[in-house]
Scaffold this motif. Structure first.
Motif, PDB file in Angstrom:
ATOM      1  N   PRO A 202      28.367  17.092   5.077  1.00  0.00           N
ATOM      2  CA  PRO A 202      27.110  17.758   4.689  1.00  0.00           C
ATOM      3  C   PRO A 202      27.183  19.282   4.827  1.00  0.00           C
ATOM      4  CG  PRO A 202      26.620  15.837   6.020  1.00  0.00           C
ATOM      5  CD  PRO A 202      28.125  16.001   6.039  1.00  0.00           C
TER       6      PRO A 202
ATOM      7  N   ARG B  44      29.084  20.538   1.906  1.00  0.00           N
ATOM      8  CA  ARG B  44      28.302  20.457   0.667  1.00  0.00           C
ATOM      9  C   ARG B  44      27.213  21.525   0.639  1.00  0.00           C
ATOM     10  NH1 ARG B  44      29.853  15.153  -0.439  1.00  0.00           N
ATOM     11  NH2 ARG B  44      28.682  14.389   1.336  1.00  0.00           N
ATOM     12  N   LYS B  45      26.726  21.895   1.813  1.00  0.00           N
ATOM     13  CA  LYS B  45      25.757  23.000   1.830  1.00  0.00           C
ATOM     14  C   LYS B  45      26.439  24.291   1.362  1.00  0.00           C
ATOM     15  CE  LYS B  45      22.455  25.753   4.241  1.00  0.00           C
ATOM     16  NZ  LYS B  45      21.921  26.263   5.501  1.00  0.00           N
TER      17      LYS B  45
ATOM     18  N   ALA C 204      26.509  24.195  -2.217  1.00  0.00           N
ATOM     19  CA  ALA C 204      25.181  24.457  -2.785  1.00  0.00           C
ATOM     20  C   ALA C 204      24.868  25.950  -2.748  1.00  0.00           C
ATOM     21  CB  ALA C 204      24.120  23.666  -2.019  1.00  0.00           C
TER      22      ALA C 204
ATOM     23  N   GLU D 267      22.245  38.737   5.504  1.00  0.00           N
ATOM     24  CA  GLU D 267      21.804  37.436   6.004  1.00  0.00           C
ATOM     25  C   GLU D 267      22.249  36.329   5.064  1.00  0.00           C
ATOM     26  OE1 GLU D 267      17.124  37.330   4.626  1.00  0.00           O
ATOM     27  OE2 GLU D 267      17.611  37.308   6.740  1.00  0.00           O
ATOM     28  N   PRO D 268      22.455  35.136   5.640  1.00  0.00           N
ATOM     29  CA  PRO D 268      22.973  34.043   4.813  1.00  0.00           C
ATOM     30  C   PRO D 268      22.016  33.672   3.697  1.00  0.00           C
ATOM     31  CG  PRO D 268      22.264  33.239   6.961  1.00  0.00           C
ATOM     32  CD  PRO D 268      22.183  34.721   7.018  1.00  0.00           C
ATOM     33  N   ARG D 269      22.558  33.103   2.642  1.00  0.00           N
ATOM     34  CA  ARG D 269      21.727  32.720   1.507  1.00  0.00           C
ATOM     35  C   ARG D 269      21.127  31.341   1.712  1.00  0.00           C
ATOM     36  NH1 ARG D 269      24.909  34.754  -3.911  1.00  0.00           N
ATOM     37  NH2 ARG D 269      24.997  36.933  -3.281  1.00  0.00           N
ATOM     38  N   ILE D 270      19.986  31.166   1.097  1.00  0.00           N
ATOM     39  CA  ILE D 270      19.341  29.855   1.094  1.00  0.00           C
ATOM     40  C   ILE D 270      19.750  29.174  -0.217  1.00  0.00           C
ATOM     41  CG2 ILE D 270      17.101  28.692   0.974  1.00  0.00           C
ATOM     42  CD1 ILE D 270      15.986  31.027   2.684  1.00  0.00           C
ATOM     43  N   PRO D 271      20.228  27.944  -0.146  1.00  0.00           N
ATOM     44  CA  PRO D 271      20.647  27.300  -1.405  1.00  0.00           C
ATOM     45  C   PRO D 271      19.452  27.066  -2.325  1.00  0.00           C
ATOM     46  CG  PRO D 271      20.682  25.717   0.394  1.00  0.00           C
ATOM     47  CD  PRO D 271      20.408  27.059   1.011  1.00  0.00           C
ATOM     48  N   SER D 272      19.644  27.272  -3.624  1.00  0.00           N
ATOM     49  CA  SER D 272      18.569  27.035  -4.592  1.00  0.00           C
ATOM     50  C   SER D 272      18.627  25.582  -5.063  1.00  0.00           C
ATOM     51  CB  SER D 272      18.738  27.971  -5.784  1.00  0.00           C
ATOM     52  OG  SER D 272      19.889  27.604  -6.509  1.00  0.00           O
ATOM     53  N   MET D 273      17.562  25.150  -5.716  1.00  0.00           N
ATOM     54  CA  MET D 273      17.541  23.783  -6.262  1.00  0.00           C
ATOM     55  C   MET D 273      18.711  23.594  -7.232  1.00  0.00           C
ATOM     56  SD  MET D 273      15.012  22.459  -4.763  1.00  0.00           S
ATOM     57  CE  MET D 273      14.859  23.635  -3.443  1.00  0.00           C
TER      58      MET D 273
ATOM     59  N   ILE E 130      21.879  23.214  -5.288  1.00  0.00           N
ATOM     60  CA  ILE E 130      21.955  21.889  -4.662  1.00  0.00           C
ATOM     61  C   ILE E 130      22.328  20.843  -5.716  1.00  0.00           C
ATOM     62  CG2 ILE E 130      20.570  20.086  -3.533  1.00  0.00           C
ATOM     63  CD1 ILE E 130      19.026  22.404  -2.116  1.00  0.00           C
ATOM     64  N   MET E 131      21.747  21.009  -6.910  1.00  0.00           N
ATOM     65  CA  MET E 131      22.055  20.079  -8.000  1.00  0.00           C
ATOM     66  C   MET E 131      23.526  20.203  -8.415  1.00  0.00           C
ATOM     67  SD  MET E 131      19.268  19.582 -11.001  1.00  0.00           S
ATOM     68  CE  MET E 131      19.446  21.239 -11.561  1.00  0.00           C
TER      69      MET E 131
ATOM     70  N   ARG F  12      26.420  18.591  -6.377  1.00  0.00           N
ATOM     71  CA  ARG F  12      26.742  17.165  -6.580  1.00  0.00           C
ATOM     72  C   ARG F  12      28.054  17.008  -7.348  1.00  0.00           C
ATOM     73  NH1 ARG F  12      20.939  15.676  -9.329  1.00  0.00           N
ATOM     74  NH2 ARG F  12      19.669  15.948  -7.483  1.00  0.00           N
TER      75      ARG F  12
END
Lengths: 247, 380
Positions: free
Chosen positions: A72, A75-76, A79, A182-188, A191-192, A195
């Motif tokens: 996980p 995979r993050k 993402a 600062e670290p990035r936040i994964p976008s939708m 995340i898609m 996969r």
């Protein structure tokens, strides 16, 4: 150039630390795992460089030594924007063991980024060992990483200032805070897309760990704060001398 | 049965939590005080894909399931419900409505920019004299052949000013009762639309709420959603889905208040020990936690039913009514645990309490939910 980010899978920084019954192992039950914060900043910087330097960076790979429960975390990273991921299938036993595992992947990359330490064991050893295994240069405490016309420049914090170094590739950059804001936040979308990105699993190479964890203990609880009146310097000195024993 | 979230659902929850804890918390008090729209945050959340996260990727959405959506709304609402209501209206009323019942041209033209978050949507159902009794619409959409002419007033419209795409519910055939109602996609910049003043609300103050007046507003015929007379059913279906979002919001408000109450109870001392060691407080925490867990489970159940393509109307009403009511109870107790500190703005719980109140009122009051639930049980 190909960039590799070596990732440690570490417990979330707010985790309540517990050990097993005889204090010989860290109790991982109920732990939420995250990307080691320094490694996440390294990944962020690599992505920034890929976005701003045209075609200079052809691929960003993330690699971790770990069992399936490390996936996980990888995979993050996918993402967030890494192109592919590699998991070396082994329990990370110590820094030497991990560095030797990473070397089999890192040999194919130009810029290898390691966080200055991992937030769990804080060993600060893997990056240096990795460069030794590969017989390539390493620069530690890197707080800036730039590519200008194909040349790699790094900044290090040194006593009283900072120094800029240029380095040949391949090399290992051992990065500290400041490498990215600062670290990035994964976008939708990220995340898609994660996969479909490859996460390859490699078998571990035969090697021995050089250290053994004998026992664990928690640091002593912080004692309560004592407030001494500003008028009462003698009491303060007395407490520092006799109770805290620092003077 | 499986109570485990997927890896992806957890990643989305964490992404929403990270954004809320890093960014929303910074200016939530200031925006609440000034009733200032969170323009920057909505732009950022749109870039991250939250504004259309449940829309099919073929219409530029995030393609995520309703469980993920519920988790994201909960996390954002722990910190800032003004932001989550903007997301909820856009996602589960407007985008969902157009995606589920719109025709291809409408999706192409309106759903895509809404899902990308480039445009914001609003849902215009309530009127000065038609709230809970939504079939008593006084706004008229007169059929003029190739267009409709809309006249009337809508009240309590979330996103009224920030939105550029409206879904408007209006009567075309008043003699047919609720079967004469239509739903239209209306561009806010159409001539004849004007806004009432910004409503000075008790809570969720950084979301913009206005009344909207329609004076001879022309709407092309192709902007009607569904067949002639489908509007009431459309509104009810959209609200069924919307209620899951508001239920998740109420869970977030309650759970945010619980987190703060726990933290405070472990720090604050009275009678020589942390107040968490006093049973009066410990039991309050226990009661609050059970309520939050119940509400969360109801909400996830409704989301799961929707994801499975099963009927979810009763479940979403149950989730919305229960979550909203316990959000009010839990936030009130969180203020009580904080004592005087709970009554000042710095500690956030008074704001959460003000926000909780709205969840019992909008998108169907708690009383309306009880009508929906009881009718589903009692009808033959």
């Amino acid at each position: 150039m190909k960039v590799l980010i070596c990732i440690s899978n570490v417990p979330d920084t707010t985790t309540k630390i517990r050990f097993n019954a005889d204090n010989t192992a860290f109790d991982t039950a109920g732990i939420q795992w995250i990307i080691n914060p320094w490694d996440e900043l390294a990944l962020t910087r690599a992505l920034e460089l890929k976005e701003t330097t045209g075609d200079t960076i052809e691929k960003i790979t993330v690699v971790a030594v770990g069992l399936k429960d490390a996936e996980p975390t990888l995979r993050k990273a996918l993402a967030i924007g890494a192109d592919d991921a590699v998991r070396i299938d082994a329990e990370p036993k110590d820094a030497f063991f991990v560095a030797e595992q990473l070397a089999q992947v890192a040999k194919d990359y130009d810029i290898i980024l390691c966080g200055i330490e991992a937030s769990d064991y804080n060993g600060s050893a893997v990056g240096g060992m990795l460069s030794e295994f590969l017989n390539i240069p390493s620069v530690s405490s890197v707080s800036k990483l730039n590519i200008e016309n194909g040349d790699v420049k790094v900044n290090r914090e040194i006593d009283g200032g900072s120094e800029t170094l240029s380095t040949e590739v391949p090399f290992v950059a051992i990065v500290q805070k400041g490498i990215a804001l600062e670290p990035r936040i994964p976008s939708m979308r990220g995340i898609m897309m994660a996969r479909k990105k490859p996460l390859n699993v490699l078998p571990a190479v035969e090697t021995e760990a050089l250290t053994e964890f004998v026992s664990y203990e928690l640091p002593p609880a912080k004692s309560a704060c004592k407030i001494v009146d500003t008028e009462n310097v003698k009491e303060l000195v007395d407490l520092l001398h006799n109770e805290a024993k620092v003077i | 049965m499986d109570f485990e979230f997927t890896e992806e659902q957890l990643m989305i929850r964490q992404a929403a939590r990270d954004y809320a804890e890093r960014e929303l918390i910074q200016d939530v008090l200031e925006r609440d005080a000034k009733a200032e729209f969170p323009t920057r945050h909505i732009k950022n959340l749109a870039d991250l894909g939250f504004m259309g996260m449940i829309v099919d990727p073929k219409y530029d959405g995030g393609g995520m399931d309703t469980i993920s959506y519920v988790l994201a709304i909960e996390e954002i609402s722990k910190i800032d419900s003004s932001v989550s209501v903007i997301l909820s209206v856009n996602n589960s009323l407007v985008c969902y409505g157009i995606e589920k019942f719109g025709i291809e041209e409408q999706k192409e033209k309106y759903l895509k920019p809404l899902a990308r978050g480039e445009k914001i949507g609003a849902f215009l159902l309530s009127e000065p004299e038609a709230g809970s009794d939504a079939s008593k619409q006084r706004t008229i959409a007169e059929d003029k052949g190739d267009y409709y002419l809309i006249n009337g007033t809508k009240n309590w419209i979330s996103n009224a000013n920030s939105a550029s795409i409206y879904i408007v519910i209006a009567h075309t055939h008043p003699e047919k009762g609720h079967k004469g109602i239509n739903a239209f996609i209306v561009e806010k910049n159409s001539p004849g639309i004007s806004l009432g003043p910004h409503e000075d609300k008790m809570g969720m103050r950084s979301s913009d709420t206005h009344s909207v007046m329609f004076t001879d507003v022309k709407v092309p015929k192709e902007n009607r959603i569904g067949e002639d007379g489908f509007g009431f059913k459309f509104a009810m279906k959209a609200l069924e889905a919307g209620r899951i979002g508001i239920a998740a919001q109420a869970v977030g408000i309650a759970s945010g208040a619980l987190d703060r109450a726990i933290q405070y109870a472990k720090e604050r001392k009275a009678f020589g020990t942390e107040i968490a060691n006093h049973q009066a407080i410990a039991f309050k925490i226990s009661d609050m936690a059970v309520k939050v867990e119940n509400a969360r489970n109801l909400c996830l159940k409704a989301a799961w039913l929707k994801d499975q393509g099963k009927p979810f109307a009763t479940a979403s009403s149950m989730a919305k009514q229960y979550a909203a009511d316990i959000a009010m109870e839990v936030t009130t107790e969180a203020v009580q645990i904080h004592g005087g500190y709970g009554y000042v703005k710095e500690y956030h719980v008074e704001r959460l309490m003000r926000e909780a109140k709205l969840t019992q009122i909008y998108e169907g009051t708690s009383e309306i939910q009880k009508i929906v639930i009881s009718r589903s049980l009692l009808s033959d």
